[in-house]
Design an enzyme around this catalytic site. Structure first.
Site, PDB file in Angstrom:
ATOM      1  N   TYR A  15       0.821  -1.208   0.000  1.00  0.00           N
ATOM      2  CA  TYR A  15       0.000   0.000   0.000  1.00  0.00           C
ATOM      3  C   TYR A  15       0.853   1.256   0.000  1.00  0.00           C
ATOM      4  O   TYR A  15       0.585   2.215   0.732  1.00  0.00           O
ATOM      5  CB  TYR A  15      -0.980  -0.005   1.193  1.00  0.00           C
ATOM      6  CG  TYR A  15      -1.643  -1.327   1.369  1.00  0.00           C
ATOM      7  CD1 TYR A  15      -2.633  -1.734   0.493  1.00  0.00           C
ATOM      8  CD2 TYR A  15      -1.242  -2.201   2.371  1.00  0.00           C
ATOM      9  CE1 TYR A  15      -3.217  -2.976   0.616  1.00  0.00           C
ATOM     10  CE2 TYR A  15      -1.822  -3.454   2.494  1.00  0.00           C
ATOM     11  CZ  TYR A  15      -2.806  -3.839   1.621  1.00  0.00           C
ATOM     12  OH  TYR A  15      -3.371  -5.064   1.735  1.00  0.00           O
ATOM     13  N   TYR A 143     -13.214  -6.739   5.578  1.00  0.00           N
ATOM     14  CA  TYR A 143     -12.003  -6.908   4.771  1.00  0.00           C
ATOM     15  C   TYR A 143     -11.659  -8.395   4.747  1.00  0.00           C
ATOM     16  O   TYR A 143     -11.619  -9.042   5.798  1.00  0.00           O
ATOM     17  CB  TYR A 143     -10.823  -6.113   5.353  1.00  0.00           C
ATOM     18  CG  TYR A 143      -9.539  -6.369   4.604  1.00  0.00           C
ATOM     19  CD1 TYR A 143      -9.258  -5.700   3.417  1.00  0.00           C
ATOM     20  CD2 TYR A 143      -8.618  -7.318   5.060  1.00  0.00           C
ATOM     21  CE1 TYR A 143      -8.091  -5.954   2.709  1.00  0.00           C
ATOM     22  CE2 TYR A 143      -7.450  -7.586   4.347  1.00  0.00           C
ATOM     23  CZ  TYR A 143      -7.199  -6.895   3.180  1.00  0.00           C
ATOM     24  OH  TYR A 143      -6.053  -7.153   2.471  1.00  0.00           O
ATOM     25  N   ASP A 243     -14.738 -15.716   8.662  1.00  0.00           N
ATOM     26  CA  ASP A 243     -13.325 -15.440   8.393  1.00  0.00           C
ATOM     27  C   ASP A 243     -12.674 -15.070   9.727  1.00  0.00           C
ATOM     28  O   ASP A 243     -12.803 -13.946  10.200  1.00  0.00           O
ATOM     29  CB  ASP A 243     -13.228 -14.293   7.369  1.00  0.00           C
ATOM     30  CG  ASP A 243     -11.783 -13.897   7.083  1.00  0.00           C
ATOM     31  OD1 ASP A 243     -10.878 -14.366   7.795  1.00  0.00           O
ATOM     32  OD2 ASP A 243     -11.576 -13.100   6.144  1.00  0.00           O
ATOM     33  N   LYS A 272      -2.838 -16.096   9.613  1.00  0.00           N
ATOM     34  CA  LYS A 272      -2.058 -15.184  10.461  1.00  0.00           C
ATOM     35  C   LYS A 272      -1.360 -15.892  11.627  1.00  0.00           C
ATOM     36  O   LYS A 272      -0.265 -16.398  11.473  1.00  0.00           O
ATOM     37  CB  LYS A 272      -2.941 -14.044  10.955  1.00  0.00           C
ATOM     38  CG  LYS A 272      -3.335 -13.079   9.813  1.00  0.00           C
ATOM     39  CD  LYS A 272      -3.702 -11.721  10.338  1.00  0.00           C
ATOM     40  CE  LYS A 272      -4.227 -10.800   9.255  1.00  0.00           C
ATOM     41  NZ  LYS A 272      -3.221  -9.939   8.680  1.00  0.00           N
TER      42      LYS A 272
HETATM   43  C1  LIG Z   1     -10.076 -10.952   8.198  1.00  0.00           C
HETATM   44  C2  LIG Z   1      -9.004 -11.108   7.158  1.00  0.00           C
HETATM   45  N1  LIG Z   1      -9.187 -11.960   6.135  1.00  0.00           N
HETATM   46  C3  LIG Z   1      -8.260 -12.150   5.198  1.00  0.00           C
HETATM   47  C4  LIG Z   1      -7.056 -11.463   5.243  1.00  0.00           C
HETATM   48  C5  LIG Z   1      -6.038 -11.685   4.161  1.00  0.00           C
HETATM   49  O1  LIG Z   1      -4.975 -12.420   4.664  1.00  0.00           O
HETATM   50  P1  LIG Z   1      -3.560 -12.405   3.904  1.00  0.00           P
HETATM   51  O2  LIG Z   1      -3.012 -11.019   4.077  1.00  0.00           O
HETATM   52  O3  LIG Z   1      -2.755 -13.460   4.637  1.00  0.00           O
HETATM   53  O4  LIG Z   1      -3.812 -12.752   2.482  1.00  0.00           O
HETATM   54  C6  LIG Z   1      -6.819 -10.561   6.282  1.00  0.00           C
HETATM   55  C7  LIG Z   1      -5.563  -9.780   6.333  1.00  0.00           C
HETATM   56  O5  LIG Z   1      -5.430  -8.796   7.015  1.00  0.00           O
HETATM   57  C8  LIG Z   1      -7.822 -10.360   7.261  1.00  0.00           C
HETATM   58  O6  LIG Z   1      -7.652  -9.503   8.269  1.00  0.00           O
END
Ligand SMILES: Cc1ncc(COP(=O)(O)O)c(C=O)c1O
Length: 433
Positions: A15, A143, A243, A272
């Protein structure tokens, strides 16, 4: 050119523009809660390197597991092979997953695990003879990653608007307004209800970050929303995807943020902190009902397969990370960090530029009326030796879950100092995370 000059001229950072990015620092090492710079200075990693370094940096249990695994099998294609770390990790994830989510697809990043979750939902409906059900309902303010499908289900007015032309069209429900633990407002669910009642025959799945909308909104909403969403999904034959990539593994207190709701999704994504932030890995956990339906349809095969799927080094790291999670009371540790933040940030709401203070588990957020200035961010980081990465109007910390009270106090001191500094007019802090 020095390495830093070369970096500035030629290498993109997240970014950020090439050529004139916000400053980057040369990291040489890391240990515990600290990132160590090439000049020997230490910065407390108050954002766990984007929320993944749950146990602190360079945990010998995890680096040792990676080293030992690398001496046997660093990688092998998962098409046609399996290996012990993958099998062990799948079993252990199933054991801690919500009831019945015991089928596992290993992905190489969080975004990919979300793509897999959505594709799985579409293939599920296709297998049931409902090919029209190929759209996703997501929440405004959410997100889910930066790949194309993930962009299409992240906040529609967020940072991805430039790419609307290549995104598939999805549905968006209003962002839940009831705060976590607040008095439930029944109309919170009406937007999702309307979409499912009017367009349910086009919808494969509802996806949300349960309870904690992280990278776009830093917002905690009430778990009743998830109970209502589960009810609506059941009534309309829609799959529900949680998620948990940001919120999972105790970030907000309980192991999974959605546990507060007593609901079980059909599909869940984790990433993560899965490897304790040592190497990239994510997983999509799927119910037997969904997996069996997909497998029983045509073509039967689930149509996805990344090159580094189930990389053995990453699986070994994740197993070591789960060992550490299992040996300590991480829920108490996370809540303890929240208590310390509550103490140290008390009064923050009185600062003129602070609009709201939100603290849940090991997440502390100061929502500002105006964003902090770039030069003030840099000054604060250097003056306090605390690495902060504000975005938009948010000054926040999500430190490693092993952070002690004294270090939380240092982080809070830096946040307060930045919050009290003269604000900028527009967001110059880096758009995202
Ligand atoms: C809730 C959520 N889903 C998906 C992602 C995407 O993960 P990655 O950055 O490992 O592709 C993130 C990343 O910040 C996230 O916070």
């Amino acid at each position: 050119m020095t390495p830093l000059e070369y970096d500035r001229a030629r290498i993109w950072h997240p970014y950020a523009p090439l050529g004139n990015p916000p400053p980057v620092r040369m990291a040489k090492a890391a240990s515990g809660t600290d990132i160590i710079l090439d000049d020997g200075r230490r910065l407390v990693d108050a954002v766990s390197s984007w929320w993944c370094v749950a146990h602190g940096h360079n945990r010998p249990e995890i680096t040792g597991a990676i080293r030992r695994q690398s001496e046997r099998l660093s990688h092998v294609m998962f098409g046609g092979f399996t290996h012990e770390p993958a099998v062990e990790l799948a079993e252990r994830l199933a054991a801690i997953a919500p009831d019945g989510l015991d089928r596992v697809f290993f992905a190489d990043s969080g975004s990919i695990s979300v793509e897999v979750a959505c594709k799985m939902a579409v293939q599920y409906h296709a297998a049931l003879g409902r090919p029209r059900r190929c759209r996703i309902v997501a929440l405004k303010g959410g997100y889910h990653g930066d790949t194309s499908l993930c962009m299409s289900i992240s906040d529609p007015d967020g940072m991805h608007t430039l790419f609307k032309g290549i995104m598939s069209r999805q549905f968006f429900a209003e962002k839940p307004a009831t705060r976590l633990g607040g008095k439930w407002r029944a109309d919170d669910i009406s937007s999702l209800e309307r979409i499912l009642l009017e367009n349910g025959d086009e919808v494969a799945a509802v996806i949300c970050e349960p309870v904690f909308q992280a990278a776009n909104a830093m917002w905690f909403y009430d778990a009743e929303y998830l109970r209502q969403a589960r009810r609506l999904c059941d009534a309309t034959g829609t799959l529900l995807v949680y998620d948990e990539i940001a919120a999972g593994f105790y970030r907000t207190g309980p192991r999974w943020a959605h546990e507060r709701s007593g609901t079980v999704p059909d599909i869940m994504t984790v990433g993560k902190a899965l490897t304790g932030g040592h190497i990239t890995l994510a997983a999509t956990l799927v119910s037997g009902k969904v997996a069996d339906t997909v497998s029983g349809g045509s073509p039967g095969a689930f149509m996805h397969g990344p090159t580094y799927m189930a990389n053995p080094l990453a699986c070994a790291a994740a197993c070591a990370s789960l060992d550490i999670f299992g040996k300590n009371d991480y829920e108490a540790m996370s809540l303890g960090i929240g208590e310390a933040f509550r103490r140290e940030l008390s009064g923050a709401e009185c600062l003129p530029n602070v609009a709201d203070v939100r603290i849940e588990g090991a997440v502390a957020v100061l929502e500002m009326r105006k964003p902090p200035r770039r030069d003030e961010i840099e000054r604060t980081i250097d003056a306090h030796g605390v690495w902060l990465r504000p975005f938009g109007n948010f000054i926040y910390s999500m430190p490693p879950l092993v952070t002690d009270g004294r270090t939380v106090a240092r982080i809070a001191g830096a946040m307060l100092d930045l919050a009290a500094s003269p604000p900028g007019e527009t967001d110059s802090s880096g758009f995202h995370e």
